[in-house]
Scaffold this active site. Structure first.
Site, PDB file in Angstrom:
ATOM      1  N   GLU A 223      -5.915  -7.688   2.979  1.00 63.64           N
ATOM      2  CA  GLU A 223      -7.161  -7.989   2.283  1.00 63.64           C
ATOM      3  C   GLU A 223      -7.404  -9.493   2.405  1.00 63.64           C
ATOM      4  OE1 GLU A 223      -8.017  -4.829  -1.185  1.00 63.64           O
ATOM      5  OE2 GLU A 223      -6.428  -6.263  -1.664  1.00 63.64           O
TER       6      GLU A 223
ATOM      7  N   TRP B 297     -12.048 -10.895  -9.563  1.00 60.62           N
ATOM      8  CA  TRP B 297     -10.651 -11.306  -9.349  1.00 60.62           C
ATOM      9  C   TRP B 297     -10.391 -12.029  -8.027  1.00 60.62           C
ATOM     10  CZ3 TRP B 297      -7.764  -9.559  -5.166  1.00 60.62           C
ATOM     11  CH2 TRP B 297      -8.294  -8.485  -4.445  1.00 60.62           C
TER      12      TRP B 297
ATOM     13  N   ASP C 196      -1.768  -2.692   3.501  1.00 64.50           N
ATOM     14  CA  ASP C 196      -2.999  -3.461   3.278  1.00 64.50           C
ATOM     15  C   ASP C 196      -2.984  -4.863   3.849  1.00 64.50           C
ATOM     16  OD1 ASP C 196      -3.909  -1.399   1.697  1.00 64.50           O
ATOM     17  OD2 ASP C 196      -3.606  -2.432  -0.197  1.00 64.50           O
TER      18      ASP C 196
ATOM     19  N   ASP D 210       1.994  -2.824  -6.138  1.00 65.80           N
ATOM     20  CA  ASP D 210       2.564  -3.994  -6.824  1.00 65.80           C
ATOM     21  C   ASP D 210       3.568  -4.738  -5.954  1.00 65.80           C
ATOM     22  OD1 ASP D 210       1.064  -3.370  -9.089  1.00 65.80           O
ATOM     23  OD2 ASP D 210       2.668  -2.110  -9.929  1.00 65.80           O
ATOM     24  N   ARG D 211       3.327  -4.757  -4.638  1.00 70.51           N
ATOM     25  CA  ARG D 211       4.222  -5.464  -3.715  1.00 70.51           C
ATOM     26  C   ARG D 211       3.427  -6.537  -2.951  1.00 70.51           C
ATOM     27  NH1 ARG D 211       5.945   0.159  -2.678  1.00 70.51           N
ATOM     28  NH2 ARG D 211       8.007   0.468  -3.627  1.00 70.51           N
TER      29      ARG D 211
ATOM     30  N   GLU E   1       0.085   3.393   1.662  1.00 66.06           N
ATOM     31  CA  GLU E   1      -0.969   2.466   2.088  1.00 66.06           C
ATOM     32  C   GLU E   1      -0.342   1.162   2.559  1.00 66.06           C
ATOM     33  OE1 GLU E   1      -4.357   2.449  -0.519  1.00 66.06           O
ATOM     34  OE2 GLU E   1      -4.701   0.301  -0.187  1.00 66.06           O
TER      35      GLU E   1
ATOM     36  N   THR F 276      -1.558  -9.218   1.136  1.00 60.03           N
ATOM     37  CA  THR F 276      -0.929  -8.036   1.731  1.00 60.03           C
ATOM     38  C   THR F 276      -0.249  -7.220   0.638  1.00 60.03           C
ATOM     39  OG1 THR F 276       1.213  -9.106   2.173  1.00 60.03           O
ATOM     40  CG2 THR F 276      -0.507  -9.313   3.876  1.00 60.03           C
TER      41      THR F 276
ATOM     42  N   ARG G 163       6.066 -11.930 -14.127  1.00 56.35           N
ATOM     43  CA  ARG G 163       5.366 -10.652 -13.996  1.00 56.35           C
ATOM     44  C   ARG G 163       6.306  -9.477 -14.260  1.00 56.35           C
ATOM     45  NH1 ARG G 163       2.627  -8.639  -8.326  1.00 56.35           N
ATOM     46  NH2 ARG G 163       1.862  -6.623  -9.047  1.00 56.35           N
TER      47      ARG G 163
END
Length: 290
Positions: free
Chosen positions: A103, A193, A101, A126-127, A99, A117, A277
């Site tokens: 958004e 979120w 992205d 998780d990128r 995928e 992105t 993280r």
């Protein structure tokens, strides 16, 4: 300072010089959900998605693609769009999907939109990288593009690269190159979120929220059907119609300067800098990025 001013001029010149192009939404896309909230208008030249308290809406491409450059012009939800997300992305199927992205995270009136992105490979994401835009994306249409070839994925805004994800398979890192993808877009409520980590909720008195689309361009993309590509086999000396950017080894010097300018001035989050993280160590590909 001179470089910064030059890049600002280039940015606005690129916007003003945008070429008018476009497919037809009736021919290229199917509305997939929304119970009438998504509409194709103006003889297929305009598509709108709407969101209200009952439902959002979405569409997807009829074709699947494997590599190329694809453009879409989008005008985002105006006014108080806090809590909403307008997603525009490529995705394959299955539990180990790929995928790519865009958004667009809604905002309170007067606050900048955040462009979120992400790149998934073999079902792993998780990128995330996030950016502010240097213009109001609700005042007019702007062009959001993805260049996807065997060497890299590049995200563009008005022909300006904002992010590059390189093929690092030689280091054991998956890259999205084996699965064809359809193009999807949706407008939906994510007020748990989307805006300030969920602190700002959707104001339903402002509904319906509407995003608009036009000038889809996949003329430099490869349609994948029945195990064959419309561009011919990779590595062929005489492919049917190879997009000009397929085999670029690197972004040219102008695009590299633009990329650095955007990342220096407008990138607000980079997963490769988020050591909190990833306390056990940053993802492997982060060792190969700046």
């Amino acid at each position: 300072m001179v470089l910064k001013m030059t890049l600002v001029v280039v940015l606005f010149s690129s916007i003003l010089a945008a070429v008018a192009y476009g497919g037809n939404f009736n021919q290229d896309f199917d509305i997939t959900w929304g119970d009438g909230r998504a509409m194709i208008l103006n003889n297929g030249n305009l598509l709108t998605l709407s969101l209200d308290e009952a439902s959002g809406s979405g569409f997807q491409s009829k074709n699947e693609y494997l590599f190329g450059k694809i453009d879409m012009q989008i005008k985002l939800v105006p006014g108080n769009s806090a809590g909403t997300v307008t997603a525009y992305y490529f995705s394959s199927k299955g539990s180990r999907w790929d995928e790519i992205d865009f958004e667009f995270l809604g905002n309170l009136s007067g606050d900048p939109y955040i462009v979120h992105t992400n790149v998934y490979t073999q079902g792993k994401g998780d990128r995330e990288e996030q950016f502010y835009l240097w213009f109001d994306p609700t005042a007019d249409f702007h062009t959001y593009s993805i260049l996807w070839n065997p060497q890299r994925v590049v995200f563009y805004v008005d022909k300006i690269p904002i992010r590059e994800f390189k093929n690092m398979e030689s280091n054991g890192i998956h890259f999205p190159k084996d699965q064809s993808m359809k193009i999807h877009s949706s407008l939906w409520n994510a007020d748990d979120w989307a805006t300030r980590g969920g602190l700002v909720k959707t104001d339903w008195t402002k509904a319906p929220f509407t995003a608009s689309y036009r000038n889809f361009n996949a003329s430099e993309a490869c349609i994948w059907a029945s195990g064959n590509s419309s561009c011919g086999p990779l590595g062929s000396s005489s492919p049917k119609s190879r997009p000009k950017n397929w085999l670029n080894e690197n972004l040219d010097s102008t695009d590299q300067k633009r990329l650095k300018w955007v990342q220096k001035n407008y990138r607000i989050y980079n997963y490769c800098s988020d050591k909190k993280r990833f306390p056990q160590g940053l993802p492997q590909e982060c060792a190969n990025t700046t």
